[in-house]
Design an enzyme around this catalytic site. Structure first.
Site, PDB file in Angstrom:
ATOM      1  N   ARG A 197       0.840  -1.199   0.000  1.00  0.00           N
ATOM      2  CA  ARG A 197       0.000   0.000   0.000  1.00  0.00           C
ATOM      3  C   ARG A 197       0.872   1.244   0.000  1.00  0.00           C
ATOM      4  O   ARG A 197       0.572   2.233  -0.655  1.00  0.00           O
ATOM      5  CB  ARG A 197      -0.957   0.005   1.201  1.00  0.00           C
ATOM      6  CG  ARG A 197      -1.749   1.309   1.316  1.00  0.00           C
ATOM      7  CD  ARG A 197      -2.884   1.254   2.324  1.00  0.00           C
ATOM      8  NE  ARG A 197      -2.548   0.559   3.555  1.00  0.00           N
ATOM      9  CZ  ARG A 197      -1.795   1.071   4.545  1.00  0.00           C
ATOM     10  NH1 ARG A 197      -1.285   2.287   4.432  1.00  0.00           N
ATOM     11  NH2 ARG A 197      -1.570   0.371   5.632  1.00  0.00           N
ATOM     12  N   TYR A 200     -16.955  16.202 -16.255  1.00  0.00           N
ATOM     13  CA  TYR A 200     -17.377  14.812 -16.191  1.00  0.00           C
ATOM     14  C   TYR A 200     -18.382  14.639 -15.052  1.00  0.00           C
ATOM     15  O   TYR A 200     -18.200  15.171 -13.953  1.00  0.00           O
ATOM     16  CB  TYR A 200     -16.148  13.932 -15.992  1.00  0.00           C
ATOM     17  CG  TYR A 200     -16.426  12.509 -15.593  1.00  0.00           C
ATOM     18  CD1 TYR A 200     -17.302  11.712 -16.328  1.00  0.00           C
ATOM     19  CD2 TYR A 200     -15.819  11.953 -14.475  1.00  0.00           C
ATOM     20  CE1 TYR A 200     -17.568  10.407 -15.948  1.00  0.00           C
ATOM     21  CE2 TYR A 200     -16.069  10.640 -14.101  1.00  0.00           C
ATOM     22  CZ  TYR A 200     -16.951   9.878 -14.840  1.00  0.00           C
ATOM     23  OH  TYR A 200     -17.204   8.587 -14.464  1.00  0.00           O
ATOM     24  N   ASP A 245      -7.552  18.579 -15.363  1.00  0.00           N
ATOM     25  CA  ASP A 245      -7.851  17.208 -15.779  1.00  0.00           C
ATOM     26  C   ASP A 245      -7.438  17.099 -17.249  1.00  0.00           C
ATOM     27  O   ASP A 245      -8.082  17.671 -18.129  1.00  0.00           O
ATOM     28  CB  ASP A 245      -9.345  16.932 -15.599  1.00  0.00           C
ATOM     29  CG  ASP A 245      -9.729  15.498 -15.958  1.00  0.00           C
ATOM     30  OD1 ASP A 245      -8.989  14.855 -16.732  1.00  0.00           O
ATOM     31  OD2 ASP A 245     -10.787  15.029 -15.498  1.00  0.00           O
ATOM     32  N   LYS A 273      -8.361   5.710 -19.445  1.00  0.00           N
ATOM     33  CA  LYS A 273      -8.706   6.125 -20.803  1.00  0.00           C
ATOM     34  C   LYS A 273      -7.505   5.975 -21.739  1.00  0.00           C
ATOM     35  O   LYS A 273      -7.040   4.881 -21.992  1.00  0.00           O
ATOM     36  CB  LYS A 273      -9.257   7.547 -20.768  1.00  0.00           C
ATOM     37  CG  LYS A 273     -10.295   7.815 -19.678  1.00  0.00           C
ATOM     38  CD  LYS A 273     -11.495   6.874 -19.704  1.00  0.00           C
ATOM     39  CE  LYS A 273     -12.652   7.306 -18.838  1.00  0.00           C
ATOM     40  NZ  LYS A 273     -12.422   7.316 -17.400  1.00  0.00           N
TER      41      LYS A 273
END
Length: 380
Positions: A47, A99, A171, A196
């Site tokens: 982690r 978005y 973004d 993406k």
């Protein structure tokens, strides 16, 4: 290194000190041996850090011309980490054409934690400035925006953010570092949904943040570890592999996007086409200045603005696949009002242009003649 070389080699020196593997290995492990408590080779628990993730984070920083890359389990996890740098009472100025998942996170979660959001159009710099006060801590932008393809002048907005000592986050999912590098234009934070174009093959969910400021990087790394929204090593491997062909894929996405946009723009049943490369696009000159090319995302509306006809159109596509997401090698079509932006109230959607007939296309890298023929038969 030039960009195309960076996608393959950037930040990838000594990725495998054990066996000199050309590709970063998938370190599928949760923990690492220590010779004595606290004495290890840089990794103690996955982690907190994993060699495959570190290789990806260095690659992400390299292609964005940044110093520090931080990877997360999804694009929204990356945005969530950025929001966690804020405190109750802080204010954020956000573009109103964003978005739907970002809007939902801001409006349904962080608003309840005492953070105030102003959703505004960002074409007017004076308008942005009019919302700034001593509580404003962050300006949040997408460019091009999802799904209306509005282009925001990063350099101009960064001048405002610096004037008032406010962080500017961009973004960069639609453009990717291949088309524009926001940090070079004055942004403080660049964020990606690596799901993406970076991954590029519709087979992984991942998010990333790249920054130059060391203190901000430390804060985000702390949040990454403390909150635990990390990507697994296989996810990191897939995005790292995807980045290596980013320049090749983006070039074809742009070529095909141009052909599709021009075809739709000349079709008698089409009302509006939203693609920054068209001279009729209201932000074309800004896009021409800050982007290398104009991308493979195209949105359009039909002349009758019919919800029923829009649904019929996407159902009749054969090569384009009706599906959420974008940026893969295959062409996808979506209906934002009922899919990606359904979480935004209808009246708010329509203020930004997300009407019932709006179709969003993620133009893939197939033969463009097949794509145009598919659009032709579906429109017919």
């Amino acid at each position: 290194m030039k960009f195309n070389t960076k996608t393959i080699h950037g930040g990838q020196e000594n990725v495998d000190p054990a066996y000199k593997s050309v590709m970063a290995p998938i370190y599928q492990t949760t923990t690492y041996q220590q010779s004595t408590p606290g004495n290890h080779n840089g990794f103690e628990y996955s982690r907190s850090g994993n060699p495959t993730r570190t290789a990806l984070e260095k690659s992400l920083a390299s292609i964005e011309n940044g110093e520090y890359g931080i990877a997360f389990g999804s694009g929204l996890a990356a945005i969530d980490a950025i929001m966690k740098t804020l405190k109750p009472g802080d204010e954020v100025i956000s573009t109103n054409d964003i978005y739907g998942g970002t809007y939902r996170l801001f409006n349904k979660i962080y608003k309840d934690f005492g953070i105030k959001f102003h959703f505004i159009g960002m074409q007017s710099l004076e308008k942005i400035e009019s919302y700034i006060n001593d509580k404003t801590k962050l300006i949040w932008t997408e460019t091009p925006t999802n799904p209306m393809m509005s282009v925001i002048d990063i350099e101009a907005v960064s001048m405002i953010s610096k004037k008032y000592d406010i962080l500017l986050a961009v973004d960069n999912t639609f453009a990717t570092a291949y088309l524009q590098r926001p940090l070079d234009m004055g942004a403080d934070i660049v964020m990606h949904s690596g799901t993406k174009y970076l991954g590029g093959h519709s087979d992984v969910v991942l998010g990333s943040v790249v920054v130059n400021d060391e203190e901000l990087a430390k804060q985000l790394h702390f949040i990454q570890n403390a909150s635990g929204a990390i990507p697994g090593p296989m996810d990191c491997f897939l995005v790292l592999r995807g980045i290596k062909t980013l320049h090749l894929r983006m070039q074809r996405h742009c070529e095909n996007g141009k052909a599709v946009a021009e075809y739709l723009n000349s079709h008698p049943k089409v009302e509006n086409v939203y693609w920054p490369g068209l001279e009729s696009h209201p932000n074309h000159e800004v896009a021409k200045r800050q982007m290398k090319d104009f991308g493979g995302m195209v949105s359009f509306t039909t002349k009758n603005n019919s919800y029923k006809d829009a649904i019929k159109f996407v159902e009749n596509l054969k090569v384009f696949t009706l599906a959420e997401s974008l940026g893969g090698v295959e062409s996808l079509a979506g209906h934002p009002a009922s899919m990606t932006h359904a979480s935004i109230p209808k009246e708010e959607r329509e203020k930004t242009g997300v009407v019932d007939s709006l179709i969003r296309l993620s133009v893939g890298i197939e033969d463009v003649e097949d794509l145009i023929q598919d659009l032709k038969q579906a429109l017919k």
